[in-house]
Scaffold this active site. Structure first.
Site, mmCIF file in Angstrom:
data_model
loop_
_atom_site.group_PDB
_atom_site.id
_atom_site.type_symbol
_atom_site.label_atom_id
_atom_site.label_comp_id
_atom_site.label_asym_id
_atom_site.label_seq_id
_atom_site.Cartn_x
_atom_site.Cartn_y
_atom_site.Cartn_z
ATOM 1 C CG HIS A 279 -2.944 2.817 3.085
ATOM 2 N ND1 HIS A 279 -3.762 2.556 1.550
ATOM 3 C CD2 HIS A 279 -3.646 1.452 3.456
ATOM 4 C CE1 HIS A 279 -4.328 1.491 0.907
ATOM 5 N NE2 HIS A 279 -3.640 0.492 2.777
ATOM 6 C CG ASN B 78 -6.712 -1.580 1.646
ATOM 7 O OD1 ASN B 78 -6.423 -1.060 0.804
ATOM 8 N ND2 ASN B 78 -6.517 -1.843 2.338
ATOM 9 C CB CYS C 167 -1.136 -0.119 0.929
ATOM 10 S SG CYS C 167 -1.754 -1.385 1.296
HETATM 11 N N1 ACO Z 1 -18.919 -8.414 10.324
HETATM 12 C C1 ACO Z 1 -19.129 -8.957 10.264
HETATM 13 N N2 ACO Z 1 -18.345 -8.933 12.089
HETATM 14 C C2 ACO Z 1 -16.900 -9.590 11.621
HETATM 15 C C3 ACO Z 1 -17.248 -8.797 10.074
HETATM 16 C C4 ACO Z 1 -17.663 -9.246 9.541
HETATM 17 N N3 ACO Z 1 -17.936 -8.188 8.280
HETATM 18 N N4 ACO Z 1 -15.269 -8.973 10.462
HETATM 19 C C5 ACO Z 1 -15.014 -9.906 11.431
HETATM 20 N N5 ACO Z 1 -16.759 -9.927 12.207
HETATM 21 C C6 ACO Z 1 -16.649 -9.694 13.676
HETATM 22 C C7 ACO Z 1 -15.401 -10.932 14.372
HETATM 23 O O1 ACO Z 1 -15.039 -12.345 14.076
HETATM 24 C C8 ACO Z 1 -15.628 -10.179 15.940
HETATM 25 O O2 ACO Z 1 -16.474 -10.761 16.303
HETATM 26 P P1 ACO Z 1 -16.172 -12.219 18.038
HETATM 27 O O3 ACO Z 1 -16.076 -10.871 18.650
HETATM 28 O O4 ACO Z 1 -16.919 -12.778 18.258
HETATM 29 O O5 ACO Z 1 -14.893 -13.048 17.846
HETATM 30 C C9 ACO Z 1 -15.772 -8.950 15.450
HETATM 31 O O6 ACO Z 1 -16.308 -8.882 14.530
HETATM 32 C C10 ACO Z 1 -14.281 -8.413 16.128
HETATM 33 O O7 ACO Z 1 -13.497 -8.465 14.804
HETATM 34 P P2 ACO Z 1 -12.320 -7.608 15.017
HETATM 35 O O8 ACO Z 1 -11.207 -8.208 14.412
HETATM 36 O O9 ACO Z 1 -12.522 -7.124 16.768
HETATM 37 O O10 ACO Z 1 -13.103 -5.929 14.058
HETATM 38 P P3 ACO Z 1 -12.102 -5.153 14.464
HETATM 39 O O11 ACO Z 1 -12.683 -3.981 15.051
HETATM 40 O O12 ACO Z 1 -10.846 -4.938 14.976
HETATM 41 O O13 ACO Z 1 -12.284 -4.644 13.180
HETATM 42 C C11 ACO Z 1 -10.784 -4.537 10.801
HETATM 43 C C12 ACO Z 1 -11.710 -5.928 11.742
HETATM 44 C C13 ACO Z 1 -11.726 -4.155 9.745
HETATM 45 C C14 ACO Z 1 -10.174 -5.612 9.721
HETATM 46 C C15 ACO Z 1 -9.445 -4.211 11.456
HETATM 47 O O14 ACO Z 1 -9.289 -4.759 12.179
HETATM 48 C C16 ACO Z 1 -8.175 -2.871 10.676
HETATM 49 O O15 ACO Z 1 -8.899 -2.552 9.655
HETATM 50 N N6 ACO Z 1 -7.473 -3.794 10.625
HETATM 51 C C17 ACO Z 1 -6.890 -2.808 9.652
HETATM 52 C C18 ACO Z 1 -6.595 -3.883 8.562
HETATM 53 C C19 ACO Z 1 -5.541 -3.350 7.627
HETATM 54 O O16 ACO Z 1 -5.488 -1.780 7.424
HETATM 55 N N7 ACO Z 1 -5.618 -3.516 6.192
HETATM 56 C C20 ACO Z 1 -4.250 -3.107 5.457
HETATM 57 C C21 ACO Z 1 -4.396 -3.676 4.244
HETATM 58 S S1 ACO Z 1 -3.332 -3.116 3.025
HETATM 59 C C22 ACO Z 1 -2.772 -4.417 1.614
HETATM 60 O O17 ACO Z 1 -1.089 -4.847 2.075
HETATM 61 C C23 ACO Z 1 -3.294 -4.921 0.959
#
Ligand code: ACO
Length: 334
Positions: free
Chosen positions: A261, A291, A115
């Site tokens: 980003h 993203n 990214c």
């Molecule tokens: N819909 C509903 N529930 C969901 C979903 C979804 N799409 N995804 C996860 N949940 C649930 C989980 O299972 C969890 O349930 P549980 O509590 O029963 O176990 C709950 O929601 C909370 O999950 P978390 O993982 O704690 O959710 P969080 O608020 O951390 O959000 C996310 C997850 C959006 C992935 C966040 O951690 C994030 O944005 N991280 C950074 C990701 C990022 O920037 N990646 C860069 C990639 S770039 C590249 O190089 C391609």
């Protein structure tokens, strides 16, 4: 504010495939809801390719940037394409785009910094423009099709990603505002991964898996430790802005716009808070595109210019974080 040899952004352009996937579309294929996705990420829709290859997206964005710059494709000396989702191992996306837009003869290469690729590309372009008399015009493109390696059964990651591309035409500018701060922490390699072809060949006798200290990966799908990436991003993003501003001799408050980003709106909000700047300074279009990895920063920049939020003469910081783990910020005047 120190004046140095920097960049002139001659032209810009972006392109997304027509097809759109809404949060409601995702609720039909995984256990999720518009409410969860909107609250936790800020994403509403993303554009997803309907078969157009990645280089096609990049070429369309490039054509717009070339038209905006008022130059001919044959004026381009160097094409750099930032991508982590190329169509081929070889040829590079840069060569395919060069052929598509008719810029035959230019240097052409791809870079992969996930990214942060566009920030790294701006800095690489600046160094070529500064030190090489043969390079007067650089076409920098970020083109990504994350939909290629998204696991559409994994609700925690599939809802995040979209496809798209954007391009800048860059030339050298003397007495300019310019600074960059780029880096990486390979210790975090395991937190974001999508694997390439495995090392199989007819002479291989050792059937043991080599321990690469990487997570268990499902086929060629993208996997991430969302929480670790989140923690990294909320620190790396403000730190990179601060370091680049320090080098440029300005404070973050003096910036007219910060284009981060676009991974998660909550990461951007926390970064703004940690930086001590208001969200008005942060350019955010994640609701439209999700993203799009390296393309997200220049795509957001293009929309901000189109909507009048970024104007000529504005002091800008482009800041990214991503797989690697990598981080980067560049400060310049548009
Ligand atoms: N819909 C509903 N529930 C969901 C979903 C979804 N799409 N995804 C996860 N949940 C649930 C989980 O299972 C969890 O349930 P549980 O509590 O029963 O176990 C709950 O929601 C909370 O999950 P978390 O993982 O704690 O959710 P969080 O608020 O951390 O959000 C996310 C997850 C959006 C992935 C966040 O951690 C994030 O944005 N991280 C950074 C990701 C990022 O920037 N990646 C860069 C990639 S770039 C590249 O190089 C391609």
């Amino acid at each position: 504010m120190a004046k140095v040899t920097g960049i002139k952004v001659k032209g810009i352009g972006s392109y997304v495939p027509e097809a759109i996937a809404t949060n409601e579309d995702f609720a039909k294929i995984v256990d999720t809801s518009d409410e969860w996705i909107t609250q936790r990420t800020g994403i509403k829709t993303r554009h997803i390719t309907n078969g157009e290859p990645n280089y096609y997206l990049g070429a369309r964005a490039a054509e717009k940037a070339i038209a905006d710059a008022g130059i001919e494709p044959t004026d381009i000396d160097l094409i750099i394409v930032a991508t982590c989702t190329p169509d081929f191992y070889t040829p590079s996306e840069a060569c395919l785009i060069q052929r598509e837009i008719g810029a035959i003869g230019s240097m052409a290469m791809d870079i992969n910094c996930a990214c942060t690729g566009f920030d790294y590309g701006v800095d690489m372009a600046k160094r070529y423009l500064q030190s090489d008399d043969d390079v007067h015009t650089v076409l920098l493109i970020a083109a990504e099709e994350l939909s290629k390696f998204v696991d559409y059964t994994d609700r925690s990651s599939c809802i995040l990603f979209g496809d798209g591309a954007a391009a800048f035409v860059l030339q050298k500018q003397e007495n300019a505002l310019y600074a960059s701060y780029l880096g990486a922490d390979g210790n975090g390699a395991k937190f974001l991964a999508a694997r390439a072809l495995k090392s199989e060949n007819v002479f291989r006798t050792n059937k043991e898996e080599f321990d690469m200290d990487m997570p268990e990966l499902k086929d060629y799908f993208f996997t991430q430790d969302g929480k670790e990436v989140y923690k990294f991003a909320t620190k790396a993003l403000p730190n990179a802005v601060l370091k680049a501003c320090e080098k440029a001799g300005i404070s973050p408050e003096e910036l007219d716009a910060i284009v981060p980003h676009q991974a998660n709106v909550r990461i951007i909000e926390t970064a703004a808070k940690n930086l001590g700047v208001s969200m008005d300074k942060m350019v955010v279009y994640i609701d439209r595109y999700g993203n799009t990895s390296s393309a997200s920063i220049p795509m957001a920049f293009c929309d901000a210019v189109a909507e009048g939020r970024i104007k000529r003469g504005d002091k800008i910081c482009l800041v990214g974080f991503g797989g690697g783990l990598t981080y980067a910020a560049v400060v310049f005047e548009y």
